[in-house]
Design a protein around this motif. Structure first.
Motif, short mmCIF file in Angstrom:
data_model
loop_
_atom_site.label_atom_id
_atom_site.label_comp_id
_atom_site.label_asym_id
_atom_site.label_seq_id
_atom_site.Cartn_x
_atom_site.Cartn_y
_atom_site.Cartn_z
N ILE A 214 0.86 -1.20 0.00
CA ILE A 214 0.00 0.00 0.00
C ILE A 214 0.89 1.24 0.00
N GLY A 215 0.71 2.07 -0.99
CA GLY A 215 1.54 3.27 -1.12
C GLY A 215 2.89 3.02 -1.76
N TRP A 216 3.12 1.79 -2.23
CA TRP A 216 4.41 1.45 -2.86
C TRP A 216 4.57 2.22 -4.17
N THR A 217 5.75 2.80 -4.39
CA THR A 217 5.98 3.61 -5.60
C THR A 217 7.15 3.06 -6.40
N ILE A 218 7.28 3.57 -7.62
CA ILE A 218 8.39 3.17 -8.49
C ILE A 218 9.73 3.60 -7.90
N ASN A 250 1.40 -14.91 4.48
CA ASN A 250 2.38 -13.83 4.49
C ASN A 250 2.51 -13.21 5.88
N TYR A 251 3.70 -12.72 6.16
CA TYR A 251 3.91 -11.96 7.39
C TYR A 251 4.51 -10.62 7.00
N PHE A 252 3.80 -9.53 7.30
CA PHE A 252 4.24 -8.20 6.88
C PHE A 252 5.04 -7.53 8.00
N HIS A 253 6.35 -7.52 7.81
CA HIS A 253 7.23 -6.90 8.80
C HIS A 253 7.26 -5.38 8.63
N ILE A 254 7.10 -4.92 7.39
CA ILE A 254 7.12 -3.47 7.10
C ILE A 254 5.80 -3.10 6.45
N HIS A 255 5.18 -2.05 6.97
CA HIS A 255 3.87 -1.64 6.48
C HIS A 255 3.92 -0.44 5.55
N SER A 256 5.01 0.30 5.58
CA SER A 256 5.07 1.49 4.74
C SER A 256 6.52 1.82 4.41
N VAL A 257 6.78 2.15 3.12
CA VAL A 257 8.10 2.57 2.65
C VAL A 257 7.92 3.84 1.84
N ALA A 258 8.80 4.83 2.08
CA ALA A 258 8.67 6.12 1.36
C ALA A 258 10.04 6.59 0.89
N CYS A 259 10.60 5.88 -0.10
CA CYS A 259 11.92 6.25 -0.62
C CYS A 259 11.82 7.44 -1.57
N LEU A 260 12.91 8.19 -1.66
CA LEU A 260 13.01 9.28 -2.64
C LEU A 260 13.49 8.75 -3.99
N GLY A 261 14.10 7.57 -3.96
CA GLY A 261 14.64 6.98 -5.19
C GLY A 261 16.14 7.17 -5.33
N THR A 262 16.73 8.01 -4.48
CA THR A 262 18.17 8.26 -4.55
C THR A 262 18.93 7.51 -3.47
N GLU A 263 18.22 6.82 -2.57
CA GLU A 263 18.89 6.09 -1.50
C GLU A 263 19.62 4.87 -2.08
N VAL A 264 20.68 4.45 -1.38
CA VAL A 264 21.45 3.29 -1.85
C VAL A 264 21.08 2.02 -1.09
N HIS A 265 20.19 2.13 -0.12
CA HIS A 265 19.78 0.96 0.66
C HIS A 265 18.36 1.20 1.16
N PRO A 270 12.54 6.15 4.80
CA PRO A 270 11.60 6.15 5.92
C PRO A 270 10.75 4.88 5.89
N LEU A 271 10.73 4.16 7.01
CA LEU A 271 10.02 2.88 7.08
C LEU A 271 9.08 2.87 8.27
N GLU A 272 7.96 2.16 8.11
CA GLU A 272 7.05 1.96 9.23
C GLU A 272 6.95 0.45 9.47
N PHE A 273 7.40 0.02 10.65
CA PHE A 273 7.41 -1.40 10.97
C PHE A 273 6.11 -1.81 11.65
N SER A 274 5.80 -3.09 11.50
CA SER A 274 4.61 -3.60 12.18
C SER A 274 4.88 -3.64 13.68
N LYS A 275 3.85 -3.33 14.46
CA LYS A 275 3.99 -3.32 15.91
C LYS A 275 3.73 -4.72 16.46
N ALA A 276 4.42 -4.98 17.57
CA ALA A 276 4.37 -6.34 18.13
C ALA A 276 2.95 -6.76 18.51
N ASN A 277 2.14 -5.80 19.00
CA ASN A 277 0.80 -6.16 19.46
C ASN A 277 -0.28 -5.87 18.41
#
Length: 703
Positions: A214-218, A250-265, A270-277
């Motif tokens: 959800i919200g995944w971009t090129i 499936n197990y979703f460890h990361i719920h949101s990614v917002a890269c600029l496209g210039t990052e090397v890793h 910016p990442l949003e991880f799933s919460k334990a509870n």
């Protein structure tokens, strides 16, 4: 009197009572956030088995100076300038691979750092092997701010053999993302490498987890492809994957990614991880899927490989692996280097991608992958990371005062996993060899596997005993010899030398075959003479293959030969046929002179060690024996003079393409002129073709 004594005892008890808690306060670490008086420095904790990482950072700076940063407990931090000294700087510079320090800086001269201030009140003796062995307040115990960050200025001379240094890598918190992979779901894709399309998965605990799309971009796709070694991204058919993935757990460890496209890793985005509870569902979405386009070197489809073109005006030189090397750019048909001022991962990634690799894994400064020769074209390159070529990035033109080749920039690029180590070759002691599996192997040096090299279709090895099995010794670094082409052009002349002065030269086979039929000692030989200055611009010293016990003593000239043939000297006609030749045994390999800051290590006198140190050169003057080509039998005409160093590849080098030097040559029977002398890989292909068709000069003027 008794009253006076009681008063003295009372005063002593009061003083002791006040002094004792104070002592305990100074010897017991305080957990309070309130600043406490500076304690006496004590030895830092004992060093860990893992080597402490040290780096230089900040701007503006050269490659041998900067703010000191230490990597401790998974986090980069700085050192406070309180009590800092030149002894501290010496220890740190040696950890960075420099021989010593020339100075240190205070008050965040190279800019303020971020995160922890790891050390304060550091007191080194100067001889420690690591800053963690020096006295200090202890890790993370500081009353400083980043306005007090310390820096060092190191002497620009490398410790011989030091490898890890001046590396700018991603420095992201990879603890939150250990590893990333693409999991193919199509049966055929699972069998082919590299894997270019599939579900994005991150290593999590003992298994793999997915990312909600959800919200995944090129832009996110671009970052993932880049870190996996692919220069380009493609759109993916989500509908195809949706049917398959809906049936998977499936197990979703990361719920949101917002890269600029210039990052090397991915971990730098910016990442949003799933919460334990919280629930691990991805409501309305599915696991992120990406598709990447490999570079031509890694593409299986030969049709697509021809369509995909990589840059023809940027290249990497001097690296020990595919996808790494000194950055060189082409301008006006001549190759030159890039200065490392402000060199960073974004600019390095632009270079990597335009050459068909992924994003940059590391940006290197200070000529760490060898120093180039010739012009330096760019300085202060400032790429955003989206540019198609480094030539599209803002940069400054170079003046001779700005940069030197000891500041040449380099890169290490991410490349796709090809699984070649399952097919890269085993090296073992050959005593149990039972059969030969390959023969007639001839590689160019650019292949990724022996199987890609030319070899016999059917093994043909007459001597199949174990002692005839090929073996290798691998090294991270190697020498790189380059001839000073302009000096050859400047020093060339013809000498008619009497035969009675050539007995030693004849004994060492330095004359053409017709000399054997001459009427010795009468007559003369016509010699084309010149000086050769051979530089080692690599990352390891050039040393003879054979040990000194096998060097050959030549009584006539009174010296040892450590290599039978060190250079070939040839005169070629227009169709490439040799019309005259000469060869030179390694008269004596030594450091005639070195660049500033580099010390000589090899000297031939008194049966000394032979070799050429990194940053030094060996000079064979035009007036010594065998430093010539015997052209007695050559007719007037237009020719090509060719000099090849280490022609039999007896000693390992990081780059053999620059071992040959060529000059256009005109000989009128009395005089000789050289023009356009250059190293074999210094010109563009177009310029090299024009050189080969050179019609010759009509006079001794060079237009």
């Amino acid at each position: 009197m008794e009253k006076s004594r009681r008063q003295q005892r009372l005063a002593f008890i009061l003083l002791f009572g006040l002094w004792l808690p104070c002592c305990f306060t100074q010897t017991t670490p305080s957990n309070s956030a309130t600043p406490t008086p500076t304690p006496s420095p004590s030895p830092s904790p004992q060093p860990r088995t893992e080597k402490l990482k040290v780096r230089l950072a900040g701007y503006p700076r050269k490659h041998n100076e900067g703010r000191i940063e230490l990597f401790y407990k998974g986090e980069w931090g700085t050192i406070c300038d309180d009590d800092f000294s030149l002894a501290n700087a010496n220890v740190l510079c040696r950890q960075l691979g420099f021989v010593s320090a020339t100075g240190w800086t205070h008050s965040a001269k190279y800019g303020k750092g971020q995160g922890k201030i790891w050390l304060d009140n550091v007191l080194c003796g100067g001889g420690e092997k690591s800053i963690e062995l020096c006295k200090s307040r202890g890790w993370g115990n500081s009353d400083c701010t980043h306005d007090e960050d310390a820096g060092v200025v190191c002497k620009d001379e490398r410790i011989p053999g030091f490898v890890d240094s001046n590396v700018i890598d991603a420095h992201v918190d990879e603890n939150k993302i250990e590893e990333v992979r693409l999991r193919p779901v199509v049966a055929m894709a699972k069998k082919k490498l590299p894997i270019t399309e599939g579900v994005v998965e991150v290593k999590y605990k003992d298994g793999w987890a997915q990312i909600c799309d959800i919200g995944w971009t090129i832009k996110n796709t671009r970052v993932v492809c880049g870190m996996l070694g692919f220069p380009h991204e493609r759109k993916v058919n989500k509908n195809f994957y949706k049917l398959y993935l809906e049936r998977q757990k499936n197990y979703f460890h990361i719920h949101s990614v917002a890269c600029l496209g210039t990052e090397v890793h991915l971990a730098a985005c910016p990442l949003e991880f799933s919460k334990a509870n919280a629930t691990s569902a991805c409501t309305g979405g599915m696991p992120a899927v990406v598709s990447c386009m490999p570079g031509p070197l890694f593409m299986q489809n030969s049709g697509l490989k021809k369509k995909l073109k990589i840059s023809s005006n940027v290249r990497l030189k001097g690296g020990s692996r595919v996808g790494e090397g000194r950055v060189e750019v082409l301008k006006d048909n001549e190759w030159g280097t890039v200065c490392d001022d402000r060199w960073n991962l974004q600019s390095a990634s632009v270079v990597c991608r335009e050459l068909g690799f992924g994003s940059a894994k590391e940006a290197l400064t200070g000529g760490r992958l060898g120093q180039g020769m010739g012009p330096i074209y760019m300085n202060e390159v400032k790429c955003v990371g989206q540019e198609r070529s480094i030539w599209n990035c803002p940069f400054k033109n170079i003046t001779s005062e700005d940069c030197h080749h000891m500041e040449d920039a380099a890169v290490r690029c991410n490349i796709p996993y090809m699984g070649l180590e399952n097919t890269e070759t085993w090296y073992w002691d050959s005593s149990n060899v039972t059969e030969m599996v390959m023969s007639g192997v001839k590689c160019t040096g650019s292949e990724m596997s022996l199987s890609q090299c030319q070899h016999h279709k059917t093994v043909s090895c007459q001597k199949a005993a174990a002692k005839f099995a090929a073996g290798v010794i691998c090294s991270e670094t190697a020498s790189d010899l380059v001839l000073n082409a302009s000096l050859v052009q400047q020093t060339v002349y013809i000498e008619d030398r009497p035969l009675h002065m050539l007995y030693c030269a004849a004994e060492e086979d330095c004359l053409s075959k017709s000399a054997a039929k001459a009427n010795w000692p009468y007559g003369h030989r016509r010699l084309l003479r010149f000086s050769s200055q051979i530089h080692n611009i690599g990352r390891a010293d050039f040393k003879p293959k054979a040990g000194r016990h096998s060097w050959v003593w030549h009584a006539c000239h009174g010296h040892y030969h450590s290599m039978d043939i060190f250079t070939h000297y040839d005169l070629l006609n227009a169709n490439g046929t040799k019309v005259a030749e000469g060869h030179k045994a390694s008269f004596c390999l030594e450091d005639t002179d070195c660049q500033e800051g580099v010390s000589k290590r090899y000297e031939c006198a008194n049966f000394g060690d032979q070799g050429i140190t990194v940053g030094c050169w060996d000079l064979y003057r035009h007036d010594i024996d065998c430093q010539w080509i015997d052209i007695t039998d050559v007719k007037p005409g237009n020719y090509i003079l060719q000099i090849v160093i280490n022609p039999n590849y007896e000693v390992a080098e990081s780059d053999f393409t620059n071992n040959a030097m060529k000059c256009n040559c005109k000989y009128d029977g009395h005089r000789i002129w050289l023009h356009n002398c250059h190293i074999g890989d210094a010109f563009s292909e177009e310029a090299e073709r024009r050189f080969e068709k050179y019609p010759g000069q009509l006079n001794n003027r060079i237009s």
